[in-house]
Structures are given as C-alpha cells and as structure tokens.
Design a protein around this motif. Structure first.
Motif, PDB file in Angstrom:
ATOM      1  N   ARG A  72       9.492   6.343   2.206  1.00 40.54           N
ATOM      2  CA  ARG A  72       8.330   5.886   1.442  1.00 40.54           C
ATOM      3  C   ARG A  72       8.123   4.388   1.604  1.00 40.54           C
ATOM      4  NH1 ARG A  72       7.683   9.515  -3.621  1.00 40.54           N
ATOM      5  NH2 ARG A  72       8.997  11.273  -3.055  1.00 40.54           N
ATOM      6  N   GLY A  73       6.857   3.997   1.563  1.00 44.15           N
ATOM      7  CA  GLY A  73       6.504   2.584   1.588  1.00 44.15           C
ATOM      8  C   GLY A  73       6.054   2.141   0.203  1.00 44.15           C
ATOM      9  N   PHE A  74       6.215   0.845  -0.072  1.00 46.37           N
ATOM     10  CA  PHE A  74       5.858   0.322  -1.390  1.00 46.37           C
ATOM     11  C   PHE A  74       5.123  -0.997  -1.263  1.00 46.37           C
ATOM     12  CE2 PHE A  74       9.445   3.105  -2.001  1.00 46.37           C
ATOM     13  CZ  PHE A  74       9.053   3.857  -3.091  1.00 46.37           C
ATOM     14  N   ARG A  75       4.280  -1.293  -2.272  1.00 49.63           N
ATOM     15  CA  ARG A  75       3.536  -2.552  -2.314  1.00 49.63           C
ATOM     16  C   ARG A  75       3.385  -3.009  -3.759  1.00 49.63           C
ATOM     17  NH1 ARG A  75      -2.016   0.267  -0.402  1.00 49.63           N
ATOM     18  NH2 ARG A  75      -2.311   1.563  -2.225  1.00 49.63           N
ATOM     19  N   ARG A  76       3.070  -4.301  -3.906  1.00 51.11           N
ATOM     20  CA  ARG A  76       2.780  -4.852  -5.236  1.00 51.11           C
ATOM     21  C   ARG A  76       1.413  -4.346  -5.673  1.00 51.11           C
ATOM     22  NH1 ARG A  76       6.838  -6.850  -8.079  1.00 51.11           N
ATOM     23  NH2 ARG A  76       8.194  -8.072  -6.764  1.00 51.11           N
ATOM     24  N   ILE A  77       1.302  -3.900  -6.901  1.00 47.16           N
ATOM     25  CA  ILE A  77       0.031  -3.406  -7.419  1.00 47.16           C
ATOM     26  C   ILE A  77      -0.956  -4.556  -7.560  1.00 47.16           C
ATOM     27  CG2 ILE A  77      -1.111  -2.342  -9.409  1.00 47.16           C
ATOM     28  CD1 ILE A  77       1.550  -0.803  -9.887  1.00 47.16           C
ATOM     29  N   SER A  78      -0.485  -5.677  -8.081  1.00 44.42           N
ATOM     30  CA  SER A  78      -1.379  -6.797  -8.395  1.00 44.42           C
ATOM     31  C   SER A  78      -1.915  -7.507  -7.163  1.00 44.42           C
ATOM     32  CB  SER A  78      -0.666  -7.803  -9.298  1.00 44.42           C
ATOM     33  OG  SER A  78       0.515  -8.277  -8.670  1.00 44.42           O
ATOM     34  N   THR A  79      -1.129  -7.564  -6.094  1.00 38.27           N
ATOM     35  CA  THR A  79      -1.552  -8.330  -4.915  1.00 38.27           C
ATOM     36  C   THR A  79      -1.819  -7.467  -3.693  1.00 38.27           C
ATOM     37  OG1 THR A  79       0.723  -8.668  -4.151  1.00 38.27           O
ATOM     38  CG2 THR A  79      -0.197 -10.325  -5.675  1.00 38.27           C
ATOM     39  N   GLY A  80      -1.267  -6.257  -3.674  1.00 35.54           N
ATOM     40  CA  GLY A  80      -1.389  -5.405  -2.496  1.00 35.54           C
ATOM     41  C   GLY A  80      -0.417  -5.774  -1.388  1.00 35.54           C
ATOM     42  N   ASN A  81       0.436  -6.783  -1.627  1.00 35.63           N
ATOM     43  CA  ASN A  81       1.419  -7.188  -0.609  1.00 35.63           C
ATOM     44  C   ASN A  81       2.410  -6.060  -0.360  1.00 35.63           C
ATOM     45  OD1 ASN A  81       0.236  -9.690  -0.460  1.00 35.63           O
ATOM     46  ND2 ASN A  81       1.786 -10.712  -1.712  1.00 35.63           N
ATOM     47  N   VAL A  82       2.610  -5.743   0.912  1.00 36.54           N
ATOM     48  CA  VAL A  82       3.523  -4.662   1.288  1.00 36.54           C
ATOM     49  C   VAL A  82       4.959  -5.153   1.158  1.00 36.54           C
ATOM     50  CG1 VAL A  82       4.259  -3.161   3.174  1.00 36.54           C
ATOM     51  CG2 VAL A  82       1.824  -3.624   2.837  1.00 36.54           C
ATOM     52  N   LEU A  83       5.751  -4.406   0.421  1.00 36.56           N
ATOM     53  CA  LEU A  83       7.168  -4.719   0.266  1.00 36.56           C
ATOM     54  C   LEU A  83       7.995  -3.994   1.325  1.00 36.56           C
ATOM     55  CD1 LEU A  83       7.319  -4.388  -3.618  1.00 36.56           C
ATOM     56  CD2 LEU A  83       7.136  -6.484  -2.272  1.00 36.56           C
ATOM     57  N   ARG A  84       7.584  -2.771   1.651  1.00 35.24           N
ATOM     58  CA  ARG A  84       8.245  -1.997   2.702  1.00 35.24           C
ATOM     59  C   ARG A  84       7.229  -1.034   3.287  1.00 35.24           C
ATOM     60  NH1 ARG A  84      13.215   1.842   1.297  1.00 35.24           N
ATOM     61  NH2 ARG A  84      11.586   3.289   0.693  1.00 35.24           N
ATOM     62  N   GLU A  85       7.094  -1.043   4.603  1.00 40.38           N
ATOM     63  CA  GLU A  85       6.190  -0.116   5.273  1.00 40.38           C
ATOM     64  C   GLU A  85       6.760   1.298   5.175  1.00 40.38           C
ATOM     65  OE1 GLU A  85       7.576  -2.722   6.934  1.00 40.38           O
ATOM     66  OE2 GLU A  85       5.968  -3.963   7.746  1.00 40.38           O
ATOM     67  N   ALA A  86       5.877   2.263   5.113  1.00 42.62           N
ATOM     68  CA  ALA A  86       6.284   3.665   5.138  1.00 42.62           C
ATOM     69  C   ALA A  86       6.653   4.027   6.575  1.00 42.62           C
ATOM     70  CB  ALA A  86       5.157   4.556   4.646  1.00 42.62           C
ATOM     71  N   LYS A  87       7.701   4.816   6.742  1.00 44.68           N
ATOM     72  CA  LYS A  87       8.085   5.333   8.053  1.00 44.68           C
ATOM     73  C   LYS A  87       7.527   6.752   8.124  1.00 44.68           C
ATOM     74  CE  LYS A  87      10.809   1.697   8.550  1.00 44.68           C
ATOM     75  NZ  LYS A  87      10.770   1.082   7.251  1.00 44.68           N
ATOM     76  N   VAL A  88       6.669   7.007   9.095  1.00 46.97           N
ATOM     77  CA  VAL A  88       5.920   8.259   9.121  1.00 46.97           C
ATOM     78  C   VAL A  88       5.949   8.956  10.467  1.00 46.97           C
ATOM     79  CG1 VAL A  88       4.342   7.372   7.354  1.00 46.97           C
ATOM     80  CG2 VAL A  88       3.730   7.141   9.762  1.00 46.97           C
ATOM     81  N   ILE A  89       5.597  10.228  10.425  1.00 51.51           N
ATOM     82  CA  ILE A  89       5.359  11.051  11.611  1.00 51.51           C
ATOM     83  C   ILE A  89       3.849  11.313  11.637  1.00 51.51           C
ATOM     84  CG2 ILE A  89       5.840  13.225  12.803  1.00 51.51           C
ATOM     85  CD1 ILE A  89       8.356  11.543  12.411  1.00 51.51           C
ATOM     86  N   ASN A  90       3.225  11.066  12.766  1.00 54.52           N
ATOM     87  CA  ASN A  90       1.769  11.273  12.863  1.00 54.52           C
ATOM     88  C   ASN A  90       1.439  12.240  13.994  1.00 54.52           C
ATOM     89  OD1 ASN A  90       2.463   8.642  14.423  1.00 54.52           O
ATOM     90  ND2 ASN A  90       0.550   9.350  15.338  1.00 54.52           N
ATOM     91  N   LEU A  91       0.221  12.767  13.919  1.00 54.28           N
ATOM     92  CA  LEU A  91      -0.259  13.690  14.958  1.00 54.28           C
ATOM     93  C   LEU A  91      -0.694  12.883  16.176  1.00 54.28           C
ATOM     94  CD1 LEU A  91      -2.412  16.078  12.756  1.00 54.28           C
ATOM     95  CD2 LEU A  91      -0.066  16.421  13.569  1.00 54.28           C
ATOM     96  N   TYR A  92      -0.476  13.484  17.350  1.00 54.85           N
ATOM     97  CA  TYR A  92      -0.920  12.860  18.591  1.00 54.85           C
ATOM     98  C   TYR A  92      -1.252  13.919  19.605  1.00 54.85           C
ATOM     99  CZ  TYR A  92      -1.292   9.647  22.478  1.00 54.85           C
ATOM    100  OH  TYR A  92      -1.783   8.920  23.523  1.00 54.85           O
TER     101      TYR A  92
END
Length: 92
Positions: free
Chosen positions: A72-92
C-alpha cells in the motif's frame, strides 16, 4: 474443507479486515491516508509498477490499469505529499 474450517477461515478474514480498517482509521487521525490505486491507470507519482499481467486476464481491463496492490501507498491528507508509493501490478 469442512464447514467448520470454512467458518474459521471466514472469521480470520473478518478479524484481519477489521484490524486493517482500525489501523487505517488511526492513520487518518494522524493526517495520513492510503492512496487508492486499484482500477486507476499507472501513475509514476503515487505508484511503482513491480510487474505486469496480460491485458486479457481482466475483463474490460485497459493497458496500464492497476489490478493488484503488493504494498500500500500512503500520503498526507492535508498536503497530498506522498509518504510511500504503492507497489502495484498493472495490465499490459
């Protein structure tokens, strides 16, 4: 699998889901939220692709759509600053 084993499995799923929701609520109280990524197109600002799946493996899926979250990825609610990017699997 017996009915009793199935019920125990369902109880575990329920308890884990409740615990996760409790922790996410605690994070929201600290101005931190999970970044919603499932069904979104891959975005290098909030997520990192760690793998792909064939586009035909998900009905009506589109190229670069996120289908699984590994971390999971997380960000600050008030600023939108990303604290940790989500690691994901995407379609290609």
């Amino acid at each position: 699998m017996s009915a009793q084993q199935s019920n125990i499995g369902n109880e575990w799923v329920t308890q884990i889901s409740q615990s996760i929701e409790h922790y996410l609520q605690s994070l929201r109280e600290l101005d931190i939220e999970e970044i919603p990524v499932i069904g979104q197109l891959l975005d290098g600002k909030t997520m990192i692709s760690i793998g792909t799946m064939p586009i035909h493996s998900i009905p009506n899926g589109q190229k670069y759509e996120v289908c699984f979250v590994q971390e999971r990825g997380f960000r600050r609610i008030s600023t939108g600053n990303v604290l940790r990017e989500a690691k994901v699997i995407n379609l290609y």
